[in-house]
Design an enzyme around this catalytic site. Structure first.
Site, PDB file in Angstrom:
ATOM      1  N   HIS A  66      45.326  29.184  12.286  1.00 58.46           N
ATOM      2  CA  HIS A  66      45.495  27.860  12.893  1.00 58.46           C
ATOM      3  C   HIS A  66      46.984  27.554  13.006  1.00 58.46           C
ATOM      4  O   HIS A  66      47.830  28.328  12.578  1.00 58.46           O
ATOM      5  CB  HIS A  66      44.757  26.775  12.094  1.00 58.46           C
ATOM      6  CG  HIS A  66      45.297  26.535  10.711  1.00 58.46           C
ATOM      7  ND1 HIS A  66      44.757  25.607   9.849  1.00 58.46           N
ATOM      8  CD2 HIS A  66      46.335  27.099  10.019  1.00 58.46           C
ATOM      9  CE1 HIS A  66      45.429  25.605   8.714  1.00 58.46           C
ATOM     10  NE2 HIS A  66      46.383  26.499   8.790  1.00 58.46           N
ATOM     11  N   SER A  82      45.251  30.795   7.161  1.00 58.61           N
ATOM     12  CA  SER A  82      46.561  30.225   7.458  1.00 58.61           C
ATOM     13  C   SER A  82      47.658  31.262   7.192  1.00 58.61           C
ATOM     14  O   SER A  82      47.651  32.331   7.779  1.00 58.61           O
ATOM     15  CB  SER A  82      46.753  28.949   6.632  1.00 58.61           C
ATOM     16  OG  SER A  82      47.889  28.234   7.038  1.00 58.61           O
TER      17      SER A  82
END
Length: 208
Positions: free
Chosen positions: A130, A105
């Site tokens: 993501h 992330s």
């Protein structure tokens, strides 16, 4: 706090001989003297403040010498991560990033945003990209406001990843629709890191 938790929170101390005798440092302070910063664990405002302060301190100490950030993080708060990102881009020293364990992330974005040619991953590390997560609850109007904010953040994060990886915005948008895990080698092929190595490289030692 139980004994196990206390043990896990212990920070090793190292003793250094100086002209004035022995001096004890916690291990992270000693490594900071070598321009090594550790970004370990979830990224929140507290961690961001610590990392930003260390970056600014090292720039003030020597604006010409590289800084190395070791990353082992599952990600965290977007705004906290962006505070670190903006500081990395703002300061004069080149910031090298090294993934140990995982960079997921926001951790992956910070890994990719290191100085070009100075982004590394150890062979068994994992990288995951993501889209930002949302879970706001409340009145319909407020939910809509937060939904638009998440979309704006997503667009900005995609732009940053595209800039640092060389991938197109369309590719980044597609590849971040869901959790997208990559090995160190795959992360290199994607442009998230520049090199994968199992032994410390001579140029990295010298830049430290």
């Amino acid at each position: 706090m139980d004994d196990v938790t206390k043990a896990l929170n212990l920070v090793p101390m190292v003793v250094e001989q100086t002209s004035r005798g022995e001096r004890a440092y916690d291990i992270y302070s000693r490594l900071l003297k070598e321009r090594l910063i550790f970004l370990v664990g979830p990224i929140d405002d507290y961690m961001a403040n610590l990392i930003v302060a260390q970056l600014l301190f090292l720039e003030a100490e020597n604006p010409e010498k590289d800084i190395n950030i070791y990353i082992n993080s599952p990600g965290g708060v977007v705004t906290a991560g962006m505070a670190i990102y903006d500081t990395m881009q703002y300061i004069k020293p080149a910031v090298s990033t090294i993934c140990v364990g995982q960079a997921a992330s926001m951790g992956a974005l910070l890994l990719a945003s290191g100085a070009s040619g100075k982004r590394y991953a150890l062979p068994n590390s994992r990288v995951m990209i993501h889209q930002p997560l949302g879970g706001f609850q409340g009145q319909a109007t407020d939910v809509d406001i937060h939904a638009r904010e998440i979309l704006a953040l997503r667009a900005r994060l995609n732009e940053i990843l595209a800039k640092h990886t060389g991938q197109s915005l369309e590719t980044i948008a597609h590849d971040t629709e869901r959790d997208n895990f990559k090995s160190a080698v795959d992360a290199q092929a994607y442009g998230l890191v520049d090199q994968v190595f199992g032994q410390r490289q001579e140029e990295l030692i010298q830049s430290s």
